[in-house]
Design a protein around this motif. Structure first.
Motif, PDB file in Angstrom:
ATOM      1  N   MET A  53      17.654 -71.177   6.580  1.00  0.00           N
ATOM      2  CA  MET A  53      17.229 -70.108   5.678  1.00  0.00           C
ATOM      3  C   MET A  53      18.261 -69.716   4.634  1.00  0.00           C
ATOM      4  N   ASP A  54      19.543 -69.797   4.921  1.00  0.00           N
ATOM      5  CA  ASP A  54      20.546 -69.402   3.925  1.00  0.00           C
ATOM      6  C   ASP A  54      20.444 -70.235   2.656  1.00  0.00           C
ATOM      7  N   ASP A  59      17.954 -65.938  -4.780  1.00  0.00           N
ATOM      8  CA  ASP A  59      18.322 -64.594  -5.205  1.00  0.00           C
ATOM      9  C   ASP A  59      19.163 -63.953  -4.097  1.00  0.00           C
ATOM     10  N   PRO A  60      20.411 -63.557  -4.400  1.00  0.00           N
ATOM     11  CA  PRO A  60      21.267 -62.970  -3.368  1.00  0.00           C
ATOM     12  C   PRO A  60      20.647 -61.759  -2.673  1.00  0.00           C
ATOM     13  N   GLU A  61      19.771 -61.037  -3.350  1.00  0.00           N
ATOM     14  CA  GLU A  61      19.127 -59.873  -2.744  1.00  0.00           C
ATOM     15  C   GLU A  61      18.093 -60.278  -1.693  1.00  0.00           C
ATOM     16  N   VAL A  63      18.605 -62.588   0.628  1.00  0.00           N
ATOM     17  CA  VAL A  63      19.245 -63.064   1.853  1.00  0.00           C
ATOM     18  C   VAL A  63      19.078 -61.998   2.928  1.00  0.00           C
ATOM     19  N   LEU A  64      18.362 -62.362   3.979  1.00  0.00           N
ATOM     20  CA  LEU A  64      18.018 -61.407   5.022  1.00  0.00           C
ATOM     21  C   LEU A  64      18.821 -61.597   6.298  1.00  0.00           C
ATOM     22  N   ALA A  65      19.466 -62.722   6.463  1.00  0.00           N
ATOM     23  CA  ALA A  65      20.085 -63.084   7.738  1.00  0.00           C
ATOM     24  C   ALA A  65      21.020 -62.007   8.275  1.00  0.00           C
ATOM     25  N   GLU A  66      21.718 -61.320   7.407  1.00  0.00           N
ATOM     26  CA  GLU A  66      22.680 -60.327   7.862  1.00  0.00           C
ATOM     27  C   GLU A  66      22.028 -59.001   8.244  1.00  0.00           C
ATOM     28  N   SER A  67      20.853 -58.724   7.738  1.00  0.00           N
ATOM     29  CA  SER A  67      20.210 -57.446   8.014  1.00  0.00           C
ATOM     30  C   SER A  67      19.140 -57.521   9.103  1.00  0.00           C
ATOM     31  N   VAL A  68      18.863 -58.704   9.594  1.00  0.00           N
ATOM     32  CA  VAL A  68      17.834 -58.878  10.613  1.00  0.00           C
ATOM     33  C   VAL A  68      18.383 -58.470  11.974  1.00  0.00           C
ATOM     34  N   ASP A  69      17.570 -57.760  12.733  1.00  0.00           N
ATOM     35  CA  ASP A  69      17.917 -57.447  14.119  1.00  0.00           C
ATOM     36  C   ASP A  69      17.428 -58.626  14.959  1.00  0.00           C
TER      37      ASP A  69
END
Length: 84
Positions: A53-54, A59-61, A63-69
């Protein structure tokens, strides 16, 4: 409504539940469009997408990997295998 449109509208639990219901309906009506129509292939597809996914977001906005629980996502997947 297209499934991609519904995906983009998921913002809360109710939207998520509707989306899952629509996924089921979409599988029944459009199985020929699915790459993964059995549970094993579907789970492999999820794992492969998460692994890649990375590189899929431009679009840098987005990127969800860091905010996913991730534990919560894992809990959803696990309980789906046991809950009736």
């Amino acid at each position: 409504m297209e499934i991609q449109d519904l995906l983009e509208r998921v913002e809360n639990r109710e939207d998520f539940i509707k989306f899952i219901s629509y996924l089921i309906k979409d599988l029944k009506q459009n199985a020929n469009e699915w790459a993964n129509t059995n549970i094993e292939d579907y789970l492999h597809g999820i794992a492969s997408w998460v692994e890649d996914m990375d590189g899929l977001f431009t679009d840098p906005e987005e990127v969800l990997a860091e905010s996913v629980d991730w534990r919560f996502v894992a809990t959803i997947l696990y309980t789906g295998s046991r809950y009736e």
